[in-house]
Design a protein around this motif. Sequence first.
Motif, PDB file in Angstrom:
ATOM      1  N   ASP A 141       0.849  -1.186   0.000  1.00  0.00           N
ATOM      2  CA  ASP A 141       0.000   0.000   0.000  1.00  0.00           C
ATOM      3  C   ASP A 141       0.888   1.241   0.000  1.00  0.00           C
ATOM      4  OD1 ASP A 141      -1.806   2.030   0.474  1.00  0.00           O
ATOM      5  OD2 ASP A 141      -2.839   1.012   2.100  1.00  0.00           O
ATOM      6  N   GLY A 142       0.769   2.055  -1.026  1.00  0.00           N
ATOM      7  CA  GLY A 142       1.592   3.258  -1.124  1.00  0.00           C
ATOM      8  C   GLY A 142       0.984   4.465  -0.446  1.00  0.00           C
ATOM      9  N   PHE A 143       0.116   4.236   0.534  1.00  0.00           N
ATOM     10  CA  PHE A 143      -0.560   5.313   1.263  1.00  0.00           C
ATOM     11  C   PHE A 143       0.445   6.335   1.768  1.00  0.00           C
ATOM     12  CE2 PHE A 143      -2.960   6.514   5.339  1.00  0.00           C
ATOM     13  CZ  PHE A 143      -3.751   7.438   4.684  1.00  0.00           C
ATOM     14  N   PHE A 144       0.172   7.615   1.519  1.00  0.00           N
ATOM     15  CA  PHE A 144       1.087   8.705   1.841  1.00  0.00           C
ATOM     16  C   PHE A 144       1.488   8.711   3.313  1.00  0.00           C
ATOM     17  CE2 PHE A 144       3.017  12.797   1.539  1.00  0.00           C
ATOM     18  CZ  PHE A 144       2.654  13.492   2.667  1.00  0.00           C
ATOM     19  N   TYR A 145       0.530   8.437   4.208  1.00  0.00           N
ATOM     20  CA  TYR A 145       0.816   8.489   5.642  1.00  0.00           C
ATOM     21  C   TYR A 145       1.699   7.341   6.103  1.00  0.00           C
ATOM     22  CZ  TYR A 145      -2.586  12.191   6.720  1.00  0.00           C
ATOM     23  OH  TYR A 145      -3.245  13.386   6.808  1.00  0.00           O
ATOM     24  N   CYS A 146       1.770   6.288   5.311  1.00  0.00           N
ATOM     25  CA  CYS A 146       2.496   5.097   5.769  1.00  0.00           C
ATOM     26  C   CYS A 146       3.283   4.483   4.611  1.00  0.00           C
ATOM     27  CB  CYS A 146       1.507   4.087   6.354  1.00  0.00           C
ATOM     28  SG  CYS A 146       2.283   2.611   7.017  1.00  0.00           S
ATOM     29  N   PRO A 147       4.418   5.076   4.270  1.00  0.00           N
ATOM     30  CA  PRO A 147       5.180   4.604   3.108  1.00  0.00           C
ATOM     31  C   PRO A 147       6.113   3.434   3.405  1.00  0.00           C
ATOM     32  CG  PRO A 147       6.284   6.484   4.072  1.00  0.00           C
ATOM     33  CD  PRO A 147       5.059   6.246   4.908  1.00  0.00           C
ATOM     34  N   CYS A 148       6.054   2.904   4.641  1.00  0.00           N
ATOM     35  CA  CYS A 148       7.130   2.022   5.102  1.00  0.00           C
ATOM     36  C   CYS A 148       6.954   0.548   4.761  1.00  0.00           C
ATOM     37  CB  CYS A 148       7.313   2.166   6.610  1.00  0.00           C
ATOM     38  SG  CYS A 148       5.821   1.768   7.558  1.00  0.00           S
ATOM     39  N   ASN A 149       5.761   0.108   4.320  1.00  0.00           N
ATOM     40  CA  ASN A 149       5.575  -1.312   4.051  1.00  0.00           C
ATOM     41  C   ASN A 149       6.490  -1.833   2.944  1.00  0.00           C
ATOM     42  OD1 ASN A 149       3.299  -2.537   5.741  1.00  0.00           O
ATOM     43  ND2 ASN A 149       2.376  -0.630   5.059  1.00  0.00           N
ATOM     44  N   VAL A 150       6.979  -0.914   2.116  1.00  0.00           N
ATOM     45  CA  VAL A 150       7.889  -1.306   1.043  1.00  0.00           C
ATOM     46  C   VAL A 150       9.201  -1.874   1.586  1.00  0.00           C
ATOM     47  CG1 VAL A 150       9.017   0.941   0.824  1.00  0.00           C
ATOM     48  CG2 VAL A 150       8.815  -0.534  -1.184  1.00  0.00           C
ATOM     49  N   ILE A 151       9.474  -1.631   2.859  1.00  0.00           N
ATOM     50  CA  ILE A 151      10.729  -2.093   3.441  1.00  0.00           C
ATOM     51  C   ILE A 151      10.851  -3.618   3.391  1.00  0.00           C
ATOM     52  CG2 ILE A 151       9.980  -2.349   5.852  1.00  0.00           C
ATOM     53  CD1 ILE A 151      12.608  -0.902   6.632  1.00  0.00           C
ATOM     54  N   LEU A 152       9.717  -4.314   3.366  1.00  0.00           N
ATOM     55  CA  LEU A 152       9.751  -5.772   3.268  1.00  0.00           C
ATOM     56  C   LEU A 152      10.390  -6.227   1.962  1.00  0.00           C
ATOM     57  CD1 LEU A 152       6.371  -7.141   4.700  1.00  0.00           C
ATOM     58  CD2 LEU A 152       8.677  -7.787   5.382  1.00  0.00           C
ATOM     59  N   ALA A 153      10.117  -5.504   0.881  1.00  0.00           N
ATOM     60  CA  ALA A 153      10.686  -5.869  -0.418  1.00  0.00           C
ATOM     61  C   ALA A 153      12.200  -5.774  -0.382  1.00  0.00           C
ATOM     62  CB  ALA A 153      10.124  -4.968  -1.512  1.00  0.00           C
ATOM     63  N   SER A 154      12.698  -4.706   0.227  1.00  0.00           N
ATOM     64  CA  SER A 154      14.143  -4.544   0.329  1.00  0.00           C
ATOM     65  C   SER A 154      14.757  -5.635   1.186  1.00  0.00           C
ATOM     66  CB  SER A 154      14.461  -3.160   0.914  1.00  0.00           C
ATOM     67  OG  SER A 154      15.840  -3.005   1.141  1.00  0.00           O
ATOM     68  N   ARG A 155      14.093  -5.931   2.306  1.00  0.00           N
ATOM     69  CA  ARG A 155      14.625  -6.928   3.230  1.00  0.00           C
ATOM     70  C   ARG A 155      14.613  -8.333   2.620  1.00  0.00           C
ATOM     71  NH1 ARG A 155      18.240  -6.270   7.114  1.00  0.00           N
ATOM     72  NH2 ARG A 155      18.030  -7.773   8.811  1.00  0.00           N
ATOM     73  N   LEU A 156      13.591  -8.623   1.809  1.00  0.00           N
ATOM     74  CA  LEU A 156      13.467  -9.944   1.200  1.00  0.00           C
ATOM     75  C   LEU A 156      14.116 -10.008  -0.186  1.00  0.00           C
ATOM     76  CD1 LEU A 156       9.731 -10.676   2.135  1.00  0.00           C
ATOM     77  CD2 LEU A 156      11.797 -11.496   3.306  1.00  0.00           C
ATOM     78  N   SER A 157      14.661  -8.870  -0.641  1.00  0.00           N
ATOM     79  CA  SER A 157      15.328  -8.782  -1.949  1.00  0.00           C
ATOM     80  C   SER A 157      14.409  -9.205  -3.086  1.00  0.00           C
ATOM     81  CB  SER A 157      16.602  -9.645  -1.953  1.00  0.00           C
ATOM     82  OG  SER A 157      17.500  -9.203  -0.970  1.00  0.00           O
ATOM     83  N   ILE A 158      13.197  -8.657  -3.084  1.00  0.00           N
ATOM     84  CA  ILE A 158      12.230  -8.953  -4.140  1.00  0.00           C
ATOM     85  C   ILE A 158      11.676  -7.642  -4.697  1.00  0.00           C
ATOM     86  CG2 ILE A 158      11.568 -11.217  -3.251  1.00  0.00           C
ATOM     87  CD1 ILE A 158       9.157  -9.903  -1.899  1.00  0.00           C
ATOM     88  N   PRO A 159      11.168  -7.652  -5.931  1.00  0.00           N
ATOM     89  CA  PRO A 159      10.559  -6.437  -6.494  1.00  0.00           C
ATOM     90  C   PRO A 159       9.226  -6.137  -5.815  1.00  0.00           C
ATOM     91  CG  PRO A 159      10.287  -8.285  -7.997  1.00  0.00           C
ATOM     92  CD  PRO A 159      11.188  -8.766  -6.889  1.00  0.00           C
ATOM     93  N   ALA A 160       8.768  -4.908  -5.991  1.00  0.00           N
ATOM     94  CA  ALA A 160       7.537  -4.474  -5.327  1.00  0.00           C
ATOM     95  C   ALA A 160       6.600  -3.804  -6.320  1.00  0.00           C
ATOM     96  CB  ALA A 160       7.862  -3.513  -4.189  1.00  0.00           C
ATOM     97  N   VAL A 161       5.304  -3.901  -6.013  1.00  0.00           N
ATOM     98  CA  VAL A 161       4.261  -3.225  -6.784  1.00  0.00           C
ATOM     99  C   VAL A 161       3.526  -2.276  -5.848  1.00  0.00           C
ATOM    100  CG1 VAL A 161       2.079  -3.505  -8.029  1.00  0.00           C
ATOM    101  CG2 VAL A 161       3.969  -5.094  -8.441  1.00  0.00           C
TER     102      VAL A 161
END
Length: 516
Positions: A141-161
């Motif tokens: 979820d790219g919600f402006f108030y909470c941009p941090c969920n993308v951190i899982l992609a970096s940690r797992l070394s996978i692409p993100a949508v």
Amino acid sequence: MLLSLFISSVVFLRGHLVTSERILLAGVHVPSHLQQLQEVGEALDKRGHSVYIVIDEDFPNREKLVKPGITAVTFHSTDIHFPRYWSETATHGLMSMILGKEAQSVILSMQMGMQDCSNMMQDDVFMSKVTALKFDLLIFDGFFYCPCNVILASRLSIPAVFVSCSFLGWNARVSINPAVTPLVIFDYSDRMTFLQRLVNIVVYVGSTVYKVNEHNTTLLQKFAPGATSWTELQQQTTVLYIITRDHLLEWPEPQMPNVIRIPGVTTRPAGELPRQLKELMDAASDGAIVLSFGGTVSAQFPTEVISKFFNAFSQLKQTVIFKMNGTYVTMPINIPRNVHLLSWLPQNDLLGHPNTVLFITHCGNNGQYESLYHGVPMIGFPLFAEQSHNAFRMVDHGYGLRMNILKFAADELVNNIHKVLNEKSFKMATQKASDILKSQPMTAQDTAAYWVDHVLKHGSEHLQTGAMDMSLYQFFMLDILLFVLVVSFLSGYVLKTIFTVVCRKCLRKQTKQKQL
């Protein structure tokens, strides 16, 4: 042979892929946000992928929230400095802000969102589990108030949508023109006045350069040290941007191949209603009005607000289905006979019932598209966040009317209901939008699933612009502008110098001739 034929038929009928990928969903713990993520996940499940969703184990009724075919991966919250979005404290604070009793705290909302991410990343059991599952893609979820969920992609070394209803195009290096593309925090259309264009451009530039949502950088530095900001992390990992709004409710704007718009991601043909609700709706010969303020506001409206709604509805002949799932100070004693209070609504299915004639809404993005999909006009009571902009766009497109939750009177609501129901322009506008939405070659869910499949199979390099490798000053062509200004200045200076020298020589020559 028969078994092989049977398996092949099932694969064909369900649209399954030859290979199945593991996909993880991670979003803000708000029902509407989790719902739109799962709509995409459900379509991917039908294509044969294994879909999982990250969810706090304390999230209320999470078993009912998670859709069939999607597996929940839970994390444990141990460190809670701020209230969680679904907590009673947060709900009371939100209602106080809506009622004007206290100022809205954007910072607190961001901190609440970051709290979920922090707990998620610091839960060793959870991280071991998602690492062991070896996911192929993260949808966040790219919600402006909470941009941090993308951190899982970096940690797992996978692409993100990226999936969201809000989108700052310049962060994805889309050549948005702020003179005709308003930000969702403003009640502006694509035809802005000079002052509106000035404000919109200044805030657009400011939001791009100064990242107001850059909170908890300690979390970022600990788990994604290669990125200096949450925006940079999104740019590094995101291969596709899926936006859940388009020009039917907004206005046309340019986009890149890696930006996909799926208006109405929660819409679908109306399904069968529960028996009692179906009987109630079928019996509504004068029409039915659906009222819902969503799942975030557990509707702790004061008694006087509820009384005004009841007073207005008592003057109508239509049946009113009123979603009321909150705790109230004092419930009005007399509930009109035509008003039916329910703690939960199958909203899309209700809006799709042929007897539904009006939707009274807080102007959430999903609800507005559901109303359009079924051709139902609206009356909007925006409460918070971008809902004021959503109400403005609804009125601007002729889909309904806007009212103020703090200032409206019962008679005003009655008059507006009669106006929306009796003036044909509202029904014509929403029916046209419905026809357009239903004429799309694929549903919003299938469109999203198709493009996720596309990047899984082919990668995303061919969809991305080279501007993603540019810094902001290069993207804005400030270096070109500076070069042109410097060259122009130097050229002017050289020409001026030459002109001065020539003039002086001419003057000297003329002076000598006069002396002779």
